[in-house]
Design a protein around this motif. Sequence first.
Motif, PDB file in Angstrom:
ATOM      1  N   CYS A   1       0.825  -1.212   0.000  1.00 56.08           N
ATOM      2  CA  CYS A   1       0.000   0.000   0.000  1.00 56.08           C
ATOM      3  C   CYS A   1       0.863   1.268   0.000  1.00 56.08           C
ATOM      4  O   CYS A   1       1.643   1.488   0.919  1.00 56.08           O
ATOM      5  CB  CYS A   1      -0.919   0.010   1.222  1.00 56.08           C
ATOM      6  SG  CYS A   1      -1.986   1.470   1.271  1.00 56.08           S
ATOM      7  N   PRO A   2       0.711   2.125  -1.016  1.00 58.28           N
ATOM      8  CA  PRO A   2       1.574   3.312  -1.112  1.00 58.28           C
ATOM      9  C   PRO A   2       1.203   4.444  -0.157  1.00 58.28           C
ATOM     10  O   PRO A   2       1.987   5.375   0.024  1.00 58.28           O
ATOM     11  CB  PRO A   2       1.389   3.752  -2.567  1.00 58.28           C
ATOM     12  CG  PRO A   2       0.005   3.318  -2.907  1.00 58.28           C
ATOM     13  CD  PRO A   2      -0.181   2.011  -2.180  1.00 58.28           C
ATOM     14  N   THR A   3       0.026   4.371   0.445  1.00 56.95           N
ATOM     15  CA  THR A   3      -0.400   5.453   1.329  1.00 56.95           C
ATOM     16  C   THR A   3      -0.635   4.996   2.767  1.00 56.95           C
ATOM     17  O   THR A   3      -1.264   5.712   3.550  1.00 56.95           O
ATOM     18  CB  THR A   3      -1.693   6.113   0.797  1.00 56.95           C
ATOM     19  OG1 THR A   3      -2.715   5.100   0.668  1.00 56.95           O
ATOM     20  CG2 THR A   3      -1.450   6.773  -0.551  1.00 56.95           C
ATOM     21  N   ASP A   4      -0.147   3.816   3.112  1.00 53.28           N
ATOM     22  CA  ASP A   4      -0.335   3.276   4.458  1.00 53.28           C
ATOM     23  C   ASP A   4      -1.813   3.294   4.856  1.00 53.28           C
ATOM     24  O   ASP A   4      -2.180   3.672   5.981  1.00 53.28           O
ATOM     25  CB  ASP A   4       0.487   4.055   5.490  1.00 53.28           C
ATOM     26  CG  ASP A   4       1.966   3.691   5.436  1.00 53.28           C
ATOM     27  OD1 ASP A   4       2.289   2.574   5.005  1.00 53.28           O
ATOM     28  OD2 ASP A   4       2.800   4.542   5.825  1.00 53.28           O
ATOM     29  N   ALA A   5      -2.666   2.881   3.917  1.00 53.35           N
ATOM     30  CA  ALA A   5      -4.099   2.888   4.174  1.00 53.35           C
ATOM     31  C   ALA A   5      -4.575   1.602   4.831  1.00 53.35           C
ATOM     32  O   ALA A   5      -5.743   1.489   5.183  1.00 53.35           O
ATOM     33  CB  ALA A   5      -4.862   3.106   2.860  1.00 53.35           C
TER      34      ALA A   5
ATOM     35  N   GLU B   1       4.225  10.603   0.544  1.00 50.66           N
ATOM     36  CA  GLU B   1       5.519  11.196   0.869  1.00 50.66           C
ATOM     37  C   GLU B   1       5.917  10.892   2.313  1.00 50.66           C
ATOM     38  O   GLU B   1       7.104  10.693   2.607  1.00 50.66           O
ATOM     39  CB  GLU B   1       5.481  12.698   0.605  1.00 50.66           C
ATOM     40  CG  GLU B   1       5.390  13.016  -0.892  1.00 50.66           C
ATOM     41  CD  GLU B   1       5.299  14.501  -1.185  1.00 50.66           C
ATOM     42  OE1 GLU B   1       5.082  15.288  -0.222  1.00 50.66           O
ATOM     43  OE2 GLU B   1       5.424  14.884  -2.366  1.00 50.66           O
ATOM     44  N   ALA B   2       4.936  10.837   3.211  1.00 50.30           N
ATOM     45  CA  ALA B   2       5.236  10.486   4.604  1.00 50.30           C
ATOM     46  C   ALA B   2       5.707   9.036   4.686  1.00 50.30           C
ATOM     47  O   ALA B   2       6.632   8.717   5.448  1.00 50.30           O
ATOM     48  CB  ALA B   2       3.997  10.690   5.469  1.00 50.30           C
ATOM     49  N   ARG B   3       5.096   8.169   3.901  1.00 53.46           N
ATOM     50  CA  ARG B   3       5.515   6.763   3.879  1.00 53.46           C
ATOM     51  C   ARG B   3       6.932   6.637   3.341  1.00 53.46           C
ATOM     52  O   ARG B   3       7.760   5.892   3.883  1.00 53.46           O
ATOM     53  CB  ARG B   3       4.548   5.941   3.031  1.00 53.46           C
ATOM     54  CG  ARG B   3       4.989   4.497   2.801  1.00 53.46           C
ATOM     55  CD  ARG B   3       4.001   3.768   1.894  1.00 53.46           C
ATOM     56  NE  ARG B   3       4.533   2.490   1.445  1.00 53.46           N
ATOM     57  CZ  ARG B   3       4.486   1.354   2.133  1.00 53.46           C
ATOM     58  NH1 ARG B   3       3.941   1.341   3.345  1.00 53.46           N
ATOM     59  NH2 ARG B   3       4.980   0.242   1.646  1.00 53.46           N
ATOM     60  N   GLN B   4       7.217   7.371   2.259  1.00 51.64           N
ATOM     61  CA  GLN B   4       8.552   7.322   1.679  1.00 51.64           C
ATOM     62  C   GLN B   4       9.600   7.795   2.672  1.00 51.64           C
ATOM     63  O   GLN B   4      10.688   7.221   2.770  1.00 51.64           O
ATOM     64  CB  GLN B   4       8.603   8.181   0.405  1.00 51.64           C
ATOM     65  CG  GLN B   4       7.769   7.645  -0.744  1.00 51.64           C
ATOM     66  CD  GLN B   4       8.213   6.255  -1.170  1.00 51.64           C
ATOM     67  OE1 GLN B   4       7.589   5.259  -0.799  1.00 51.64           O
ATOM     68  NE2 GLN B   4       9.277   6.170  -1.921  1.00 51.64           N
ATOM     69  N   GLN B   5       9.268   8.820   3.412  1.00 50.21           N
ATOM     70  CA  GLN B   5      10.205   9.329   4.420  1.00 50.21           C
ATOM     71  C   GLN B   5      10.415   8.285   5.510  1.00 50.21           C
ATOM     72  O   GLN B   5      11.537   8.067   5.969  1.00 50.21           O
ATOM     73  CB  GLN B   5       9.665  10.624   5.024  1.00 50.21           C
ATOM     74  CG  GLN B   5      10.618  11.262   6.032  1.00 50.21           C
ATOM     75  CD  GLN B   5      10.091  12.578   6.569  1.00 50.21           C
ATOM     76  OE1 GLN B   5       8.938  12.930   6.354  1.00 50.21           O
ATOM     77  NE2 GLN B   5      10.933  13.304   7.276  1.00 50.21           N
ATOM     78  N   ARG B   6       9.335   7.627   5.912  1.00 47.04           N
ATOM     79  CA  ARG B   6       9.449   6.602   6.942  1.00 47.04           C
ATOM     80  C   ARG B   6      10.299   5.432   6.461  1.00 47.04           C
ATOM     81  O   ARG B   6      11.164   4.937   7.186  1.00 47.04           O
ATOM     82  CB  ARG B   6       8.054   6.107   7.332  1.00 47.04           C
ATOM     83  CG  ARG B   6       8.059   4.946   8.318  1.00 47.04           C
ATOM     84  CD  ARG B   6       6.654   4.598   8.769  1.00 47.04           C
ATOM     85  NE  ARG B   6       5.818   4.137   7.683  1.00 47.04           N
ATOM     86  CZ  ARG B   6       5.851   2.905   7.179  1.00 47.04           C
ATOM     87  NH1 ARG B   6       6.718   2.022   7.655  1.00 47.04           N
ATOM     88  NH2 ARG B   6       5.035   2.546   6.214  1.00 47.04           N
TER      89      ARG B   6
END
Length: 205
Positions: free
Chosen positions: A94-98, A157-162
Amino acid sequence: MNPLATHLLEVLPQTQCTRCGYPDCAGYAKAIEAGEAGINQCPPGGAEGVIRLSRLTGKPAGPVDPQFGVEGPRMLAVIDEAWCIGCTLCLDACPTDAIVGINKRMHTVIEPHCTGCELCIPVCPVDCISLETVTPGKSGWQAWSQTLADHARQRYEARQQRLGKRAPAEEAAPPAAPADRKRAIIEAALARARAGKSSPESGKL
């Protein structure tokens, strides 16, 4: 990212679905700017999305190229919790941590965060994830909104940073390795279960 690619990214729907042939919306925007991709490769954006990209690039607008998919309504991933085995493969996809859940426990989808990207569907080993139509009769940007796009981009973008904060050893591993390892464990467990059911001893008390 140069100014044109930045503007191109801003008019994309931010579903991060990869249907355009690139790993994310930013990758697609950069490819358009570099002349490596057409402006008609984003099914979620649909016809209006092509027009938006046309205005920025000066390239003629047209229908979405069917080899990348077709424009359709906004979809929502739904997990059949009775069948979920808690493998966490959908969390990785999941790309948006949904999707939330922990290993060997039931997972669920947080509806406001889901972009309907479909990336969780093929990784589920028990096929417990389906898609439901959220906007019947509306497709492309008629089924989406800038607010939803901005929210999806922020989540991505928050997921990518994490993920960027992982240990170097984890970053160096091929992206598919964790999924392959989990899939192998799941397949072995299912095989043992099937073998147990078919064993002559299984019918004895």
